[in-house]
Design a protein around this motif. Structure first.
Motif, mmCIF file in Angstrom:
data_model
loop_
_atom_site.group_PDB
_atom_site.id
_atom_site.type_symbol
_atom_site.label_atom_id
_atom_site.label_comp_id
_atom_site.label_asym_id
_atom_site.label_seq_id
_atom_site.Cartn_x
_atom_site.Cartn_y
_atom_site.Cartn_z
ATOM 1 N N ILE A 131 -7.077 -7.297 -51.679
ATOM 2 C CA ILE A 131 -5.911 -6.431 -51.455
ATOM 3 C C ILE A 131 -4.798 -7.165 -50.726
ATOM 4 N N GLU A 132 -5.134 -7.919 -49.689
ATOM 5 C CA GLU A 132 -4.103 -8.602 -48.884
ATOM 6 C C GLU A 132 -4.441 -10.072 -48.619
ATOM 7 N N GLY A 133 -5.432 -10.609 -49.334
ATOM 8 C CA GLY A 133 -5.785 -12.001 -49.108
ATOM 9 C C GLY A 133 -6.545 -12.181 -47.808
ATOM 10 N N GLN A 134 -6.535 -13.412 -47.291
ATOM 11 C CA GLN A 134 -7.220 -13.708 -46.038
ATOM 12 C C GLN A 134 -6.203 -13.904 -44.912
ATOM 13 N N PHE A 135 -6.710 -13.954 -43.691
ATOM 14 C CA PHE A 135 -5.829 -13.909 -42.525
ATOM 15 C C PHE A 135 -6.032 -15.112 -41.610
ATOM 16 N N GLY A 136 -4.934 -15.470 -40.927
ATOM 17 C CA GLY A 136 -4.971 -16.576 -39.982
ATOM 18 C C GLY A 136 -5.441 -16.167 -38.608
ATOM 19 N N ALA A 137 -5.481 -14.851 -38.358
ATOM 20 C CA ALA A 137 -5.960 -14.345 -37.068
ATOM 21 C C ALA A 137 -6.443 -12.914 -37.237
ATOM 22 N N ILE A 138 -7.415 -12.549 -36.418
ATOM 23 C CA ILE A 138 -7.918 -11.173 -36.382
ATOM 24 C C ILE A 138 -8.018 -10.775 -34.919
ATOM 25 N N TRP A 139 -7.505 -9.601 -34.591
ATOM 26 C CA TRP A 139 -7.637 -9.069 -33.232
ATOM 27 C C TRP A 139 -8.488 -7.809 -33.330
ATOM 28 N N ASP A 140 -9.677 -7.899 -32.770
ATOM 29 C CA ASP A 140 -10.676 -6.840 -32.855
ATOM 30 C C ASP A 140 -10.873 -6.253 -31.468
ATOM 31 N N ARG A 141 -10.065 -5.251 -31.171
ATOM 32 C CA ARG A 141 -10.213 -4.530 -29.905
ATOM 33 C C ARG A 141 -10.527 -3.078 -30.278
ATOM 34 N N GLY A 142 -11.782 -2.686 -30.070
ATOM 35 C CA GLY A 142 -12.139 -1.303 -30.375
ATOM 36 C C GLY A 142 -12.545 -1.081 -31.815
ATOM 37 N N SER A 143 -12.918 -2.130 -32.539
ATOM 38 C CA SER A 143 -13.342 -1.957 -33.924
ATOM 39 C C SER A 143 -14.845 -2.174 -34.085
ATOM 40 N N LEU A 144 -15.311 -3.395 -33.812
ATOM 41 C CA LEU A 144 -16.757 -3.635 -33.872
ATOM 42 C C LEU A 144 -17.496 -2.664 -32.957
ATOM 43 N N VAL A 145 -16.893 -2.332 -31.814
ATOM 44 C CA VAL A 145 -17.556 -1.433 -30.863
ATOM 45 C C VAL A 145 -17.448 0.042 -31.273
ATOM 46 N N ALA A 146 -16.663 0.318 -32.321
ATOM 47 C CA ALA A 146 -16.470 1.710 -32.759
ATOM 48 C C ALA A 146 -17.271 2.055 -34.013
ATOM 49 N N ILE A 147 -17.520 1.064 -34.865
ATOM 50 C CA ILE A 147 -18.257 1.370 -36.087
ATOM 51 C C ILE A 147 -19.701 1.753 -35.739
ATOM 52 N N ARG A 150 -25.480 0.825 -37.118
ATOM 53 C CA ARG A 150 -26.250 0.419 -38.307
ATOM 54 C C ARG A 150 -25.394 -0.326 -39.335
ATOM 55 N N ASP A 151 -24.070 -0.271 -39.170
ATOM 56 C CA ASP A 151 -23.159 -0.908 -40.142
ATOM 57 C C ASP A 151 -22.684 -2.292 -39.699
ATOM 58 N N ARG A 152 -23.247 -2.831 -38.634
ATOM 59 C CA ARG A 152 -22.692 -4.072 -38.079
ATOM 60 C C ARG A 152 -22.816 -5.272 -39.009
ATOM 61 N N GLU A 153 -23.931 -5.395 -39.725
ATOM 62 C CA GLU A 153 -24.073 -6.535 -40.646
ATOM 63 C C GLU A 153 -23.031 -6.449 -41.761
ATOM 64 N N LYS A 154 -22.841 -5.240 -42.274
ATOM 65 C CA LYS A 154 -21.838 -5.023 -43.324
ATOM 66 C C LYS A 154 -20.434 -5.333 -42.798
ATOM 67 N N TYR A 155 -20.188 -4.940 -41.562
ATOM 68 C CA TYR A 155 -18.898 -5.187 -40.922
ATOM 69 C C TYR A 155 -18.655 -6.689 -40.778
ATOM 70 N N ALA A 156 -19.667 -7.402 -40.271
ATOM 71 C CA ALA A 156 -19.517 -8.848 -40.067
ATOM 72 C C ALA A 156 -19.224 -9.554 -41.395
ATOM 73 N N ALA A 157 -19.911 -9.131 -42.457
ATOM 74 C CA ALA A 157 -19.679 -9.739 -43.772
ATOM 75 C C ALA A 157 -18.237 -9.510 -44.231
ATOM 76 N N LEU A 158 -17.716 -8.315 -43.987
ATOM 77 C CA LEU A 158 -16.326 -8.017 -44.355
ATOM 78 C C LEU A 158 -15.362 -8.896 -43.558
ATOM 79 N N ASP A 190 -23.745 -10.069 -26.289
ATOM 80 C CA ASP A 190 -23.332 -11.402 -26.745
ATOM 81 C C ASP A 190 -24.320 -11.976 -27.756
ATOM 82 N N GLU A 191 -25.597 -11.729 -27.511
ATOM 83 C CA GLU A 191 -26.629 -12.253 -28.409
ATOM 84 C C GLU A 191 -26.430 -11.732 -29.836
ATOM 85 N N GLN A 192 -26.004 -10.476 -29.942
ATOM 86 C CA GLN A 192 -25.784 -9.920 -31.286
ATOM 87 C C GLN A 192 -24.525 -10.492 -31.928
ATOM 88 N N VAL A 193 -23.513 -10.787 -31.120
ATOM 89 C CA VAL A 193 -22.326 -11.454 -31.667
ATOM 90 C C VAL A 193 -22.745 -12.760 -32.344
#
Length: 236
Positions: A131-147, A150-158, A190-193
């Motif tokens: 949809i928008e290609g790939q990115f040069g930076a990602i700011w994840d404040r309140g996203s990984l901690v909000a999903i 059980r969806d964390r592996e799917k999230y990391a892959a995305l 941190d271990e899960q990161v």
């Protein structure tokens, strides 16, 4: 780690619950100022680059997006709540257009007329690099901690699929006693990161700050630690 994760492992927030929070104004996760962790680490994220394309997963109405756009960067965000997106533009006095997204049935994209900001109203897991290609930076404040946990592996892959080779991913996680609060925000040790991202990225711990506020005390917590990591794709 498993004992820390167990109390929240099966917790599920439906997208409709997040919509309800926006409609009812229960958005204590929103901050009216630019995030201090982003300001503190912006030079490491930019790494000398100008005009960087930033991705904001679960962006809400984060003022960080306008701050980065004002610095000459471009921003693409994804948010389920149309109210959150419209509030962002209206509260920052920005005019915008609304379009449908051919490759995402039911989705809309809200584009700033003045700044290089495009916010997609859709389920994050329906978004992709097509949809928008790939990115040069990602700011994840309140996203990984909000999903949902059980969806964390799917999230990391995305997230990994959205990283350009020079991407710098700034990740903000939290730690607290999971026996005392069910989340969100959810605890991501941190271990899960490292488990989620370590095979694809080098991971550097930048900050660990005690951030207990009256809001978190009201949840019954006695500590609340904010942690920031910088993740960079490993060169193959």
């Amino acid at each position: 780690m498993s004992s820390m994760l167990a109390p929240q492992a099966d917790r599920v927030m439906a997208l409709s619950e997040w919509e309800d929070r926006w409609q009812e104004g229960r958005i204590g996760f929103h901050r009216p100022q630019v995030n201090k962790m982003l300001e503190k680490n912006i030079d490491k994220v930019l790494n000398g680059r100008t005009g960087v394309r930033f991705f904001f997963p679960l962006c809400g109405k984060a003022v960080d997006m306008k701050w980065l756009a004002d610095l000459g960067h471009s921003v693409v965000g994804v948010e389920i709540s149309e109210k959150g997106i419209r509030d962002f533009f209206e509260e920052n006095n920005m005019t915008y257009s609304v379009e449908t997204v051919a490759s995402l049935p039911g989705a809309k994209v809200f584009k700033s007329s003045e700044k290089n900001i495009s916010l997609y109203q859709c389920d994050l897991f329906n978004f992709s690099s097509s949809i928008e290609g790939q990115f040069g930076a990602i700011w994840d404040r309140g996203s990984l901690v909000a999903i949902n946990p059980r969806d964390r592996e799917k999230y990391a892959a995305l997230i990994i699929s959205l990283m350009a080779t020079d991407c710098r991913y700034l990740l903000n996680t939290v730690l607290y006693n999971t026996e005392l609060h069910k989340g969100p925000p959810f605890v991501v040790p941190d271990e899960q990161v490292h488990t989620l991202f370590g095979s694809h990225c080098s991971i550097e711990l930048l900050n660990s700050v005690e951030a207990l506020t009256d809001r978190y005390r009201s949840w019954g917590l006695d500590y609340f630690t904010e942690i920031v990591h910088l993740l960079i794709p490993k060169t193959s």
